[in-house]
Design an enzyme around this catalytic site. Structure first.
Site, PDB file in Angstrom:
ATOM      1  N   LYS A  39       0.827  -1.212   0.000  1.00  0.00           N
ATOM      2  CA  LYS A  39       0.000   0.000   0.000  1.00  0.00           C
ATOM      3  C   LYS A  39       0.858   1.258   0.000  1.00  0.00           C
ATOM      4  O   LYS A  39       0.447   2.285  -0.548  1.00  0.00           O
ATOM      5  CB  LYS A  39      -1.001  -0.018   1.166  1.00  0.00           C
ATOM      6  CG  LYS A  39      -2.056  -1.106   0.984  1.00  0.00           C
ATOM      7  CD  LYS A  39      -3.444  -0.783   1.497  1.00  0.00           C
ATOM      8  CE  LYS A  39      -4.418  -1.851   1.000  1.00  0.00           C
ATOM      9  NZ  LYS A  39      -5.708  -1.894   1.644  1.00  0.00           N
ATOM     10  N   LYS A  74      -3.832 -10.872  -6.598  1.00  0.00           N
ATOM     11  CA  LYS A  74      -5.087 -11.050  -5.870  1.00  0.00           C
ATOM     12  C   LYS A  74      -6.196 -10.169  -6.482  1.00  0.00           C
ATOM     13  O   LYS A  74      -5.923  -9.036  -6.868  1.00  0.00           O
ATOM     14  CB  LYS A  74      -4.817 -10.638  -4.414  1.00  0.00           C
ATOM     15  CG  LYS A  74      -6.004 -10.701  -3.488  1.00  0.00           C
ATOM     16  CD  LYS A  74      -5.624 -10.193  -2.089  1.00  0.00           C
ATOM     17  CE  LYS A  74      -5.973  -8.722  -1.921  1.00  0.00           C
ATOM     18  NZ  LYS A  74      -6.775  -8.393  -0.739  1.00  0.00           N
ATOM     19  N   LYS A  88     -10.740  -5.041  -4.552  1.00  0.00           N
ATOM     20  CA  LYS A  88     -11.784  -4.068  -4.882  1.00  0.00           C
ATOM     21  C   LYS A  88     -11.205  -2.691  -5.205  1.00  0.00           C
ATOM     22  O   LYS A  88     -11.889  -1.869  -5.785  1.00  0.00           O
ATOM     23  CB  LYS A  88     -12.856  -3.995  -3.791  1.00  0.00           C
ATOM     24  CG  LYS A  88     -12.391  -3.663  -2.386  1.00  0.00           C
ATOM     25  CD  LYS A  88     -13.610  -3.484  -1.466  1.00  0.00           C
ATOM     26  CE  LYS A  88     -13.586  -4.300  -0.192  1.00  0.00           C
ATOM     27  NZ  LYS A  88     -12.552  -3.942   0.761  1.00  0.00           N
TER      28      LYS A  88
HETATM   29  P1  ATP Z   1      -8.697  -3.440  -0.768  1.00  0.00           P
HETATM   30  O1  ATP Z   1      -8.643  -3.708  -2.231  1.00  0.00           O
HETATM   31  O2  ATP Z   1      -9.423  -2.176  -0.414  1.00  0.00           O
HETATM   32  O3  ATP Z   1      -7.392  -3.593  -0.073  1.00  0.00           O
HETATM   33  P2  ATP Z   1      -9.722  -6.047  -0.378  1.00  0.00           P
HETATM   34  O4  ATP Z   1     -10.567  -6.345  -1.572  1.00  0.00           O
HETATM   35  O5  ATP Z   1      -8.391  -6.689  -0.298  1.00  0.00           O
HETATM   36  O6  ATP Z   1      -9.641  -4.524  -0.155  1.00  0.00           O
HETATM   37  P3  ATP Z   1     -10.434  -6.337   2.432  1.00  0.00           P
HETATM   38  O7  ATP Z   1     -11.491  -5.493   3.035  1.00  0.00           O
HETATM   39  O8  ATP Z   1      -9.034  -5.980   2.724  1.00  0.00           O
HETATM   40  O9  ATP Z   1     -10.623  -6.465   0.863  1.00  0.00           O
HETATM   41  O10 ATP Z   1     -10.692  -7.860   2.840  1.00  0.00           O
HETATM   42  C1  ATP Z   1     -11.830  -8.388   3.456  1.00  0.00           C
HETATM   43  C2  ATP Z   1     -11.708  -9.887   3.524  1.00  0.00           C
HETATM   44  O11 ATP Z   1     -11.730 -10.443   2.215  1.00  0.00           O
HETATM   45  C3  ATP Z   1     -10.403 -10.373   4.160  1.00  0.00           C
HETATM   46  O12 ATP Z   1     -10.660 -11.491   4.979  1.00  0.00           O
HETATM   47  C4  ATP Z   1      -9.566 -10.759   2.994  1.00  0.00           C
HETATM   48  O13 ATP Z   1      -8.614 -11.748   3.325  1.00  0.00           O
HETATM   49  C5  ATP Z   1     -10.601 -11.291   2.025  1.00  0.00           C
HETATM   50  N1  ATP Z   1     -10.170 -11.150   0.637  1.00  0.00           N
HETATM   51  C6  ATP Z   1      -9.922  -9.999  -0.015  1.00  0.00           C
HETATM   52  N2  ATP Z   1      -9.572 -10.229  -1.297  1.00  0.00           N
HETATM   53  C7  ATP Z   1      -9.608 -11.579  -1.432  1.00  0.00           C
HETATM   54  C8  ATP Z   1      -9.342 -12.446  -2.545  1.00  0.00           C
HETATM   55  N3  ATP Z   1      -8.985 -11.976  -3.725  1.00  0.00           N
HETATM   56  N4  ATP Z   1      -9.471 -13.778  -2.349  1.00  0.00           N
HETATM   57  C9  ATP Z   1      -9.838 -14.275  -1.153  1.00  0.00           C
HETATM   58  N5  ATP Z   1     -10.094 -13.516  -0.077  1.00  0.00           N
HETATM   59  C10 ATP Z   1      -9.989 -12.178  -0.209  1.00  0.00           C
END
Ligand code: ATP
Ligand code: LTN
Length: 336
Positions: A118, A200, A203
């Site tokens: 980040k 990964k 969002k």
């Molecule tokens: P950002 O893109 O804003 O960093 P993010 O999409 O990674 O957000 P988070 O709010 O950080 O989402 O994650 C919420 C939950 O979803 C966490 O438990 C995280 O491990 C899970 N998660 C996020 N992205 C994935 C993915 N691609 N596959 C599986 N689990 C995920």
């Protein structure tokens, strides 16, 4: 929550309101949260304080927070069974957060890959909160003495720090915190980007074709899967190293249909990726449709969502405030 003589194991997890949830959030985390409610005492939170580590437009953050709560309800979190709340509504998180920060080492925080990622992504805003984020996350977990933390694979390093802090505090003072364990399902712990399947699905990815949103309609879902990056050998076979794109689609298909990888390979033998991608898109669209319907219905009733969150904050505070008092006393803060 059930009131039994033997305490059921407790679960805590959180998700940031940084935008609409993706299929990765759903498969890796949220889908499992609903399933765990019968067996465990669950607390689920919208981690709005964590979202502040990157710049947010205030009105959007407010909207995203309520939408996140509505989506969790739509995905099956039952407020009669579990405690659903917003992190900033329970001051105990930041109160214990400071103690957790003072029990985190600079070296430990410096090694966090999410911090490195980040900071690279937002070089103009490498703030202190981004650095100490994992200490606050540790407090989120430890303040409830959570036994299990259902998350995606990307959170394992943060969970490890929560365990380190618990252990450090318990041995410096006296046994206080439960050692939390990660609860990470094998299939779908890391759903990959549709555009770059070695990364990964996230969002906050600027490429909208890289993710499926929980609110995407069928056309968008089919279109995005159609464009998903695969390879050129045309065989539907699970091999993450050689075929990351196809393997990712197989995982998604498997989650929504219950079929295993061998069955999926057999189903698409002799057919091209075109048919496979349509099948994945249809399965996902059909699987998400009922959640989308519920989401619309629930979001239309803001008063209901807010009432759930108000009650959730009370329930969570009842547990967390006691822990903060206990910890403040142990570390030597003067009690009057
Ligand atoms: P950002 O893109 O804003 O960093 P993010 O999409 O990674 O957000 P988070 O709010 O950080 O989402 O994650 C919420 C939950 O979803 C966490 O438990 C995280 O491990 C899970 N998660 C996020 N992205 C994935 C993915 N691609 N596959 C599986 N689990 C995920
Ligand atoms: N850091 C997590 C969200 C999160 C969380 C938590 C998860 C905040 N606090 C406590 C589990 C337990 C994320 O970014 N995915």
């Amino acid at each position: 929550m059930a009131n039994e003589t033997v305490r059921r194991k407790r679960i805590l997890s959180g998700i940031q309101p940084t935008g609409t949830f993706t299929l990765g959030n759903y498969i890796g985390a949220v889908r499992n949260w609903a399933k765990l409610q019968d067996e465990f005492d669950c607390l689920y939170m919208v981690a709005d304080l964590h979202a502040l580590t990157v710049r947010q437009v205030p009105a959007d953050l407010r909207k995203n927070t309520r939408e996140a709560a509505a989506m969790l309800l739509a995905a099956g979190i039952d407020p009669k069974q579990s405690i659903l709340f917003v992190q900033s509504h329970v001051p105990a998180h930041t109160q214990l957060g400071w103690i957790a920060t003072c029990n985190s080492q600079f070296g430990e925080l410096s090694r966090m890959t999410q911090f490195k990622d980040k900071s690279a992504k937002h070089p103009d805003n490498v703030n202190g909160g981004l650095f100490t984020y994992p200490s606050l996350m540790a407090a989120d977990i430890l303040v409830y003495n959570a036994d299990l933390v259902p998350v995606g694979q990307d959170q394992t390093q943060h969970l490890e720090l929560a365990r380190t802090i618990a252990q450090r505090f318990n041995s410096s003072y006296s046994p206080t915190f439960t050692m939390p364990e990660g609860y990470i399902t094998k299939a779908g712990a890391k759903v990959m980007s549709l555009a770059e399947p070695t990364r990964k699905m996230s969002k906050s990815d600027p490429n909208v074709n890289s993710f499926i949103l929980m609110t995407d309609d069928k056309d968008a879902i089919l279109r995005k899967f159609k464009r998903a990056v695969t390879d050129c050998d045309g065989i539907v076979r699970y091999d993450v190293a050689e075929k990351p794109g196809v393997s990712n689609l197989m995982t998604i298909y498997s989650v929504f249909t219950g079929k295993d990888y061998d069955a999926i390979t057999a189903e698409f033998e002799g057919k091209g990726y075109g048919d496979f991608k349509i099948a994945v898109g249809e399965a996902v669209a059909d699987g998400l449709a009922p959640i989308q319907g519920e989401y619309k219905r629930i979001l239309a009733d803001k008063a209901y969502v807010d009432a759930v969150l108000a009650e959730g904050a009370q329930g969570a505070s009842r547990i967390a405030d006691r822990m903060v008092q206990k910890v403040y006393k142990k570390v030597g803060l003067l009690q009057l």
